[in-house]
Design a protein around this motif. Structure first.
Motif, PDB file in Angstrom:
ATOM      1  N   PHE A  82       0.869  -1.219   0.038  1.00  0.00           N
ATOM      2  CA  PHE A  82      -0.002   0.075   0.110  1.00  0.00           C
ATOM      3  C   PHE A  82       0.748   1.318   0.054  1.00  0.00           C
ATOM      4  O   PHE A  82       0.128   2.396  -0.391  1.00  0.00           O
ATOM      5  N   GLU A  83       2.141   1.223   0.338  1.00  0.00           N
ATOM      6  CA  GLU A  83       2.808   2.429   0.543  1.00  0.00           C
ATOM      7  C   GLU A  83       3.761   2.667  -0.804  1.00  0.00           C
ATOM      8  O   GLU A  83       3.963   3.781  -1.276  1.00  0.00           O
ATOM      9  N   SER A  84       3.574   1.755  -1.709  1.00  0.00           N
ATOM     10  CA  SER A  84       4.573   2.037  -2.779  1.00  0.00           C
ATOM     11  C   SER A  84       3.566   1.794  -4.086  1.00  0.00           C
ATOM     12  O   SER A  84       4.020   2.288  -5.208  1.00  0.00           O
ATOM     13  N   ARG A  85       2.272   1.367  -3.906  1.00  0.00           N
ATOM     14  CA  ARG A  85       1.229   1.429  -5.054  1.00  0.00           C
ATOM     15  C   ARG A  85      -0.106   2.064  -4.919  1.00  0.00           C
ATOM     16  O   ARG A  85      -0.327   2.421  -3.505  1.00  0.00           O
ATOM     17  N   PRO A  86      -0.593   2.330  -5.586  1.00  0.00           N
ATOM     18  CA  PRO A  86      -2.081   3.137  -5.898  1.00  0.00           C
ATOM     19  C   PRO A  86      -2.877   2.031  -4.824  1.00  0.00           C
ATOM     20  O   PRO A  86      -2.923   0.896  -4.894  1.00  0.00           O
ATOM     21  N   TRP A  87      -3.729   2.727  -4.145  1.00  0.00           N
ATOM     22  CA  TRP A  87      -4.655   1.929  -3.339  1.00  0.00           C
ATOM     23  C   TRP A  87      -5.231   0.793  -4.159  1.00  0.00           C
ATOM     24  O   TRP A  87      -5.617  -0.348  -3.501  1.00  0.00           O
ATOM     25  N   HIS A  88      -5.989   1.315  -5.200  1.00  0.00           N
ATOM     26  CA  HIS A  88      -6.713   0.406  -5.890  1.00  0.00           C
ATOM     27  C   HIS A  88      -6.184  -0.818  -6.533  1.00  0.00           C
ATOM     28  O   HIS A  88      -6.705  -1.886  -6.748  1.00  0.00           O
ATOM     29  N   VAL A  89      -4.715  -0.568  -6.597  1.00  0.00           N
ATOM     30  CA  VAL A  89      -3.933  -1.808  -7.049  1.00  0.00           C
ATOM     31  C   VAL A  89      -3.630  -2.758  -6.008  1.00  0.00           C
ATOM     32  O   VAL A  89      -3.946  -3.939  -5.994  1.00  0.00           O
ATOM     33  N   ALA A  90      -3.317  -2.081  -4.960  1.00  0.00           N
ATOM     34  CA  ALA A  90      -2.803  -2.972  -3.896  1.00  0.00           C
ATOM     35  C   ALA A  90      -3.955  -3.610  -2.952  1.00  0.00           C
ATOM     36  O   ALA A  90      -3.976  -4.691  -2.424  1.00  0.00           O
ATOM     37  N   ILE A  91      -5.242  -2.982  -3.144  1.00  0.00           N
ATOM     38  CA  ILE A  91      -6.292  -3.483  -2.248  1.00  0.00           C
ATOM     39  C   ILE A  91      -6.971  -4.938  -2.975  1.00  0.00           C
ATOM     40  O   ILE A  91      -7.341  -5.588  -2.407  1.00  0.00           O
ATOM     41  N   ALA A  92      -6.481  -4.871  -4.035  1.00  0.00           N
ATOM     42  CA  ALA A  92      -7.011  -5.981  -5.010  1.00  0.00           C
ATOM     43  C   ALA A  92      -6.430  -7.205  -4.311  1.00  0.00           C
ATOM     44  O   ALA A  92      -6.751  -8.536  -4.236  1.00  0.00           O
ATOM     45  N   ASP A  93      -5.021  -6.954  -4.300  1.00  0.00           N
ATOM     46  CA  ASP A  93      -4.134  -8.239  -3.693  1.00  0.00           C
ATOM     47  C   ASP A  93      -4.426  -8.326  -2.455  1.00  0.00           C
ATOM     48  O   ASP A  93      -4.700  -9.831  -1.888  1.00  0.00           O
ATOM     49  N   TRP A  94      -4.785  -7.485  -1.859  1.00  0.00           N
ATOM     50  CA  TRP A  94      -5.121  -7.783  -0.178  1.00  0.00           C
ATOM     51  C   TRP A  94      -6.424  -8.359  -0.052  1.00  0.00           C
ATOM     52  O   TRP A  94      -6.651  -9.297   0.740  1.00  0.00           O
ATOM     53  N   ALA A  95      -7.405  -8.104  -1.046  1.00  0.00           N
ATOM     54  CA  ALA A  95      -8.900  -8.555  -1.020  1.00  0.00           C
ATOM     55  C   ALA A  95      -8.794 -10.171  -1.338  1.00  0.00           C
ATOM     56  O   ALA A  95      -9.241 -11.218  -0.517  1.00  0.00           O
ATOM     57  N   ILE A 130      -4.339   0.839   5.076  1.00  0.00           N
ATOM     58  CA  ILE A 130      -5.098   1.310   3.717  1.00  0.00           C
ATOM     59  C   ILE A 130      -5.764   2.522   3.527  1.00  0.00           C
ATOM     60  O   ILE A 130      -5.644   3.398   2.611  1.00  0.00           O
ATOM     61  N   ALA A 131      -6.028   3.112   4.747  1.00  0.00           N
ATOM     62  CA  ALA A 131      -6.710   4.303   5.061  1.00  0.00           C
ATOM     63  C   ALA A 131      -5.714   5.424   4.585  1.00  0.00           C
ATOM     64  O   ALA A 131      -6.062   6.556   3.808  1.00  0.00           O
ATOM     65  N   ALA A 132      -4.501   5.265   4.830  1.00  0.00           N
ATOM     66  CA  ALA A 132      -3.365   6.187   4.524  1.00  0.00           C
ATOM     67  C   ALA A 132      -2.964   6.456   3.176  1.00  0.00           C
ATOM     68  O   ALA A 132      -2.986   7.266   2.614  1.00  0.00           O
ATOM     69  N   ALA A 133      -3.043   5.178   2.296  1.00  0.00           N
ATOM     70  CA  ALA A 133      -2.921   5.067   1.261  1.00  0.00           C
ATOM     71  C   ALA A 133      -4.172   5.743   0.214  1.00  0.00           C
ATOM     72  O   ALA A 133      -3.692   6.415  -0.549  1.00  0.00           O
ATOM     73  N   MET A 134      -5.141   5.467   0.594  1.00  0.00           N
ATOM     74  CA  MET A 134      -6.335   6.183  -0.031  1.00  0.00           C
ATOM     75  C   MET A 134      -6.277   7.710   0.255  1.00  0.00           C
ATOM     76  O   MET A 134      -6.628   8.139  -0.866  1.00  0.00           O
ATOM     77  N   ARG A 135      -6.031   8.113   1.223  1.00  0.00           N
ATOM     78  CA  ARG A 135      -6.109   9.647   1.293  1.00  0.00           C
ATOM     79  C   ARG A 135      -4.823  10.111   0.699  1.00  0.00           C
ATOM     80  O   ARG A 135      -4.791  11.273  -0.136  1.00  0.00           O
ATOM     81  N   ARG A 136      -3.649   9.305   0.498  1.00  0.00           N
ATOM     82  CA  ARG A 136      -2.427   9.813  -0.140  1.00  0.00           C
ATOM     83  C   ARG A 136      -2.823  10.035  -1.547  1.00  0.00           C
ATOM     84  O   ARG A 136      -2.595  10.869  -2.341  1.00  0.00           O
ATOM     85  N   ASP A 137      -3.739   9.041  -2.110  1.00  0.00           N
ATOM     86  CA  ASP A 137      -4.049   9.151  -3.368  1.00  0.00           C
ATOM     87  C   ASP A 137      -5.295   9.880  -3.813  1.00  0.00           C
ATOM     88  O   ASP A 137      -6.014   9.923  -4.926  1.00  0.00           O
ATOM     89  N   GLY A 138      -5.737  10.816  -3.061  1.00  0.00           N
ATOM     90  CA  GLY A 138      -6.839  11.619  -2.950  1.00  0.00           C
ATOM     91  C   GLY A 138      -8.350  11.243  -2.804  1.00  0.00           C
ATOM     92  O   GLY A 138      -8.982  11.952  -3.400  1.00  0.00           O
ATOM     93  N   TYR A 139      -8.364  10.177  -2.333  1.00  0.00           N
ATOM     94  CA  TYR A 139      -9.687   9.378  -2.007  1.00  0.00           C
ATOM     95  C   TYR A 139     -10.532  10.480  -1.079  1.00  0.00           C
ATOM     96  O   TYR A 139      -9.762  10.732  -0.094  1.00  0.00           O
ATOM     97  N   PRO A 140     -11.648  10.845  -1.285  1.00  0.00           N
ATOM     98  CA  PRO A 140     -12.449  11.547  -0.681  1.00  0.00           C
ATOM     99  C   PRO A 140     -12.500  11.044   0.817  1.00  0.00           C
ATOM    100  O   PRO A 140     -12.880   9.747   1.140  1.00  0.00           O
ATOM    101  N   GLU A 141     -11.985  11.909   1.809  1.00  0.00           N
ATOM    102  CA  GLU A 141     -12.126  10.930   3.167  1.00  0.00           C
ATOM    103  C   GLU A 141     -13.267  10.608   3.712  1.00  0.00           C
ATOM    104  O   GLU A 141     -13.082   9.561   4.537  1.00  0.00           O
TER     105      GLU A 141
END
Lengths: 222, 222
Positions: A82-95, A130-141
């Motif tokens: 999550f630190e090195s990749r966009p949240w939507h990419v990392a979260i697929a692997d996570w899921a 996950i929350a930190a990555a989403m915020r970093r990528d500009g996802y609405p809080e």
DNA sequence: ACCTGAACACCGTTCAAGT
DNA sequence: ACCTGAACACCGTTCAAGT
């Protein structure tokens, strides 16, 4: 399945400890792997060649044991970049890892899903990352937590769904009663065969991709 | 909670039947409404002022009782205008009703979700109706079942998630350990307050809308 | 400290017995 | 046919007793 401890161990403290949190948890997962096997402390004690009451020395009760199991599973899901990749990419692997990890122990998913996760440290750490990555990528809080919950709900639901008997084992033929459904099931099966995967996996992947895409779109127009 | 049958009913067949499938199911749902209450046949028998063994005259066992409960719940979910409205509109109502209906009985969701739905007629009818609508609206056939399964998984997962204690009841403060998560939770709560709804409902609605939108987009580009 | 063994209050299910 | 009552094989948990 081990037999009961018939070479009776004498009462009193053994010279060396027989049990440990690790040993108990390992045996618990082994027990949970068996699908129909009822997950009881008695069965667990039998496998460990120990009396049920001995377990209470390590876990206060069944609930605490299950909480321990979930903690270990959550740790096993692990980080997914999550630190090195966009949240939507990392979260697929996570899921995917989440579903695989929990789905590997069908005998316990229900209990895991049921028992509330009141502030398990492992889960909190996961969510924070996950929350930190989403915020970093500009996802609405205000959408971050709902998005995480949505994916987790989908994953848990999918893990439970995979407990159902495989479609090909269906004893009843519904082609008359439900022609559209039957036809759609056939098409899904054909498609999975073409992709050289299973219907279960392909269904999960399709749903997951759709959900993530939908969450991204909803976040972008916010 | 009714007390035990102390005005002892004599053995032998009563002049008029005390139990019936309906009465048992009604009492079962009442029992399942209580959150922490353990859903046991013994407790059910107590509430009905009957011996546990009497229940076996109507339901072969606990599993069959639960299957009966789910059948009734599925019927309660009901139709939602799949014949007259686009599938993606009708299915939002269906998902909402599904979640509300199953979520209303927290004591039993786990059992309902766990026990496989091998070909319950009520569910088959439901699925067929949805599948027909999706096909009519041009949704790619091989995606129909995966899409339905995805929504159902999400709904079941959401119903289970709602069992967890409400966020505001959290005993532990994670603001130091998980600052991003804590902040995101606050924003979500504020947003729910502005909309005059609960976090749970708003989270479900957001996820559902995202999932359906994602499924539509995936179907359109297929 | 770490286990056994006995005890307790529960389960679900089966089945004979009563009307 | 429809219920009770007794019986069976299980549970989870507690706690004294042994080393």
């Amino acid at each position: 399945m081990t037999t009961a401890p018939d070479a009776h161990r004498p009462a009193g403290r053994p010279r060396q400890a027989i049990l440990s949190h690790e040993r108990i948890l390992a045996a618990a997962f082994e027990l949970a792997d068996v699908k129909g096997g009822d997950f009881t402390l008695a069965a667990l004690a039998r496998n460990l060649e120990v009396r049920p009451s001995a377990l209470h020395h390590y876990f206060a009760g069944k609930d605490e044991l299950i909480a321990g199991m979930r903690g270990q599973l959550t740790r096993r899901v692990g980080d997914h970049g999550f630190e090195s990749r966009p949240w939507h990419v990392a979260i697929a692997d996570w899921a995917r890892a989440y579903r695989d990890t929990f789905g590997a122990h069908p005998g316990i998913i229900a209990a895991l899903a049921t028992m509330p996760v009141d502030d398990e440290p492992e889960s909190i750490i996961d969510y924070e990352r996950i929350a930190a990555a989403m915020r970093r990528d500009g996802y609405p809080e205000r959408r971050i937590v709902p998005a995480i919950v949505a994916i987790e709900s989908f994953v848990i639901g999918s893990a439970l769904d995979s407990l159902a008997p495989a479609d090909n084992l269906r004893p009843v033929d519904n082609s008359v009663l439900a022609p559209h459904l039957t036809r759609a099931e056939e098409r899904a099966r054909e498609h999975a065969d073409e992709l050289n995967t299973t219907v279960t996996v392909e269904t999960f992947e399709f749903g997951l991709a759709a959900l993530i895409a939908g969450l991204m779109a909803a976040g972008a127009q916010d």
